[in-house]
Structures are given as C-alpha cells and as structure tokens.
Design an enzyme around this catalytic site. Structure first.
Site, short mmCIF file in Angstrom:
data_model
loop_
_atom_site.label_atom_id
_atom_site.label_comp_id
_atom_site.label_asym_id
_atom_site.label_seq_id
_atom_site.Cartn_x
_atom_site.Cartn_y
_atom_site.Cartn_z
N ASP A 9 -23.64 36.02 82.02
CA ASP A 9 -24.12 34.64 81.95
C ASP A 9 -22.99 33.71 82.38
O ASP A 9 -21.91 33.72 81.79
CB ASP A 9 -24.56 34.34 80.51
N ASP A 103 -28.66 31.41 86.08
CA ASP A 103 -27.26 31.78 85.83
C ASP A 103 -27.11 33.01 84.93
O ASP A 103 -26.09 33.19 84.28
CB ASP A 103 -26.51 30.59 85.22
N GLU A 104 -28.13 33.86 84.89
CA GLU A 104 -28.11 35.00 83.97
C GLU A 104 -28.64 36.27 84.63
O GLU A 104 -29.65 36.22 85.34
CB GLU A 104 -29.05 34.70 82.80
MG LIG Z 1 -25.17 30.11 81.37
#
Ligand SMILES: [Mg+2]
Length: 400
Positions: A9, A103-104
């Site tokens: 992340d 974003d993961e």
């Molecule tokens: Mg993040």
C-alpha cells in the site's frame, strides 16, 4: 497448501504524488480535495492528521483545525499515471497479483520460498525497486492471508514493512482496535463499542454466535477475520471483470443522433453501476457493428473515474471516431474495463460538496427507479436500453 500473501500500500499516495511534483510540500501539512469551502478532504498528510484532520472531513473544518495547511485540488490524471508506473513494476515481478485500489496490491507468493528465494526478502526487494523507480513511499505486510497482511501493512506504516508468521496471526491481531479489521466501518465500530468491545482480543474470545446475533452474517465474517482466518483468494488483475452493454437493433440504422444518444445512455448506466459497486474505471471501449458484420472498436486509457460527465465525453469522442462509415449499423456497445475498487476518494477532488450531493441524489433515485433498467439491460444483452434517460438534465448541470 499454506498461503503466503503480500499486501502493498502506497503511503498517503495522493500527497506523495504532489510532493514529488513540488518538494516544498515535504514535511508540511497538506490537504487534498475540493478547494472551495464546500469541498471535502480526500486525503491528507501525516502532518495534517496530527491536527485531527482525516479524509471525508469538510474542507472548511479542516482549514479551521490547521489554517497553515496547504490545500491542493486533487489531480486524478497524475495519480493514475503514478499508479500505472507502480502497477507495471508489480506486474513484471509478481507471479500473480491483484490491484485492489489505485494504491494497493495483493500478490499471491504461495510456494515461492521453495523455488525462488525467501518470500520476505523478495517482498523487500520489490518494495525497494518501487521506491527506487518511482520515489513513492510504500509499505507492506506479509502473512498467510489478505486480511492479516492488510492489517500488517497498516501497522508497519509509514514507509515500512512487517511479516506476521504462520501461527502468530491471532496474537498479532489481539491487542489492536477492532476498527483495524477490514470490514469494520464506523457503524459496526460504534455498535461493537456500545457492547464494550474495543480490542480484537475480545472478539476472539466471544462465541461466533454472539457476533452473528448482533451483526448478522457479517458478524461471522468479522469474527473469522479477528481469528486471522481468511481464505479469500488474490484475484488476478486481468480477471477483474469489465462492465459492458450492447444493443442490437431490430432494423439497422444510420441515425447518428439516435446512435449517439444510445451510447451516452449506456455510459450513464454503466457509470451508475460503477459507483453502485464502488469501482472506478481506467479504460473505455466503444464498439460499432455494421450491417455487413464488420465490427469496429476504439479504446482509450483514461484517468481513473466513475463520473458520468467525464465518461460521457470519452464515449462521445470514441463513438465519433469509430463511426466512420456511413453504412447501416447493426449493433453498438460500450465497455468500461481496468476496474479497481474505491470510487469514493477520486470523486472528491473534482467535486465540490454540491456535486457530490448531486451524484448521491442521482444515484439514490436510480437505486429506487433505475436499477431495474440497469439490471435488465445487463441481463438480456441485446435489444435493451431503448428508454430515454431521465438524468440528462441533471448531467448537464454536472457538466457545468
Ligand atoms: Mg495507500
């Protein structure tokens, strides 16, 4: 076989992107979101969090809490590019991965120890490469399940990593707040707190039946997660479903206004479906099949979005490009692909609070009256979606 799952992340992703473009933002409180007083905080830096600011807070309140914070209107074009750069690295190095939001990532590294190298070392090297290539801070958790790895990433942050070894899942989770279990939202958290449940340990010691009685089916799932039990698989990126609609005409047509109206209607329906499923898309395709069965399609990569007014423009543009023969048309179709989770944050930057409210209101009406039409169109495939769209007026407002 024992699973081994890595969760990666990016740290305060939107803020990190802004800092790469302007180093003056380093070590300062930064707020990203709608910049007007009616705006909402989509993301904020750690320095801003110290003032009690969090995402989804009205921008006006955040400004009062931290008047010297720098407020930036989010830029989904730039964030999508950074996200793609990280995705490329993960894709290149991973046996099988899932992009679960902008974003993961989850990577299934089960069995890798036997063939490649120690998984933990591999994960550290992957993280280092991402940092070296993109300069974005990123954290990871490594364990036997998605849930425990995700919680691990959260505990490792900022810009760090951790591993939870097989057999240590339960003691790792025990002292944490129940809020940290994925799935425990504000409402569930309040309910658990009202029962005197604050730590995961308490859930671990409760009988599953009690959790079920209080929280229904979700109660059992949360109870399992609290024990560190989670068998959910990593869903490969390329298998992520796309959303699409097609319409075959009873009699072929060259009526370009009709055709354009139909693809716009499809874009609206599919965008609603995206928001309903809390997803965003990064790729739009428009297809036209002529009466001689020649099929032409055009595709475009776009910044992640789920907003009608953005998607309609792309669909209109693609349609005008793809419909280049003045020949009878037999079928038109629209597809949104490269779907990932999390429409909420990305909607906040371009949006004033007013626009967010407008979308919420539109979606509510559709939930009540329009969903049937969406389901029918999706289910039957052809000869659907002939109805005029009742939201054109409101969409026009959204455009302005
Ligand atoms: Mg993040």
């Amino acid at each position: 076989m024992l699973k081994s799952i890595l969760h990666l992340d990016l740290d305060t992703f939107f803020v990190s992107c802004e800092r790469l473009m302007d180093s003056k933002l380093n070590n300062r409180p930064v707020l990203i979101g709608g910049t007007s007083d009616r705006g909402v905080v989509a993301a904020c830096s750690y320095e801003a969090r110290q003032y009690g600011i969090h995402s989804a807070m009205p921008m006006r309140m955040a400004r009062q809490l931290c008047p010297h914070a720098t407020v930036i209107r989010g830029n989904s074009v730039v964030y999508s590019e950074f996200s793609d750069a990280v995705t490329e690295i993960v894709k290149e190095r991973s046996p099988m991965f899932e992009k679960s939001s902008i974003d993961e990532f989850y990577v299934d590294v089960s069995g890798m120890d036997r063939y490649v190298k120690q998984t933990y070392q591999w994960a550290q090297e992957l993280r280092e490469e991402i940092i070296r290539e993109t300069h974005l801070p990123i954290s990871f958790g490594l364990s036997t399940s998605k849930t425990v790895s995700k919680v691990g990433t959260g505990e490792a942050k900022p810009n760090n990593f951790m591993r939870i070894e097989n057999g240590y899942e339960k003691p790792f989770l025990a002292p944490l707040s129940v809020k940290k279990i994925p799935m425990v939202g504000d409402q569930t958290y309040r309910l658990l707190r009202s029962m005197g449940v604050e730590r995961v340990r308490t859930v671990q010691q409760m009988p599953v039946e009690l959790m079920e009685r209080v929280l229904g089916k979700n109660g059992a799932v949360i109870w399992k997660k609290a024990q560190g039990i989670d068998n959910s698989p990593v869903v490969p990126y390329y298998e992520r479903k796309s959303l699409s609609m097609e319409r075959t005409f009873d009699s072929d047509t060259t009526d370009v206004y009709k055709l354009r109206a139909i693809v716009i209607g499809m874009a609206e329906n599919l965008a609603f479906q995206l928001r309903h499923d809390n997803k965003i898309t990064a790729c739009v395709t428009v297809k036209v099949r002529y009466s001689d069965f020649q099929t032409h399609s055009k595709q475009k990569r776009i910044p992640y979005t789920s907003l009608d007014h953005t998607l309609i423009e792309v669909v209109k543009d693609l349609f005008d490009k793809v419909y280049d023969r003045r020949v009878l048309v037999r079928l038109v179709g629209v597809r949104f692909s490269h779907l990932i989770g999390g429409s909420y944050q990305i909607r906040l930057f371009e949006d004033s609070f007013k626009l967010i409210k407008l979308y919420q209101a539109m979606d509510k009406v559709r939930d009540r009256y329009g969903q049937q039409a969406v389901v029918r169109a999706m289910g039957m495939g052809s000869k659907t979606l002939a109805r005029p769209n009742p939201f054109n007026g409101q969409t026009a407002v959204a455009n302005g």
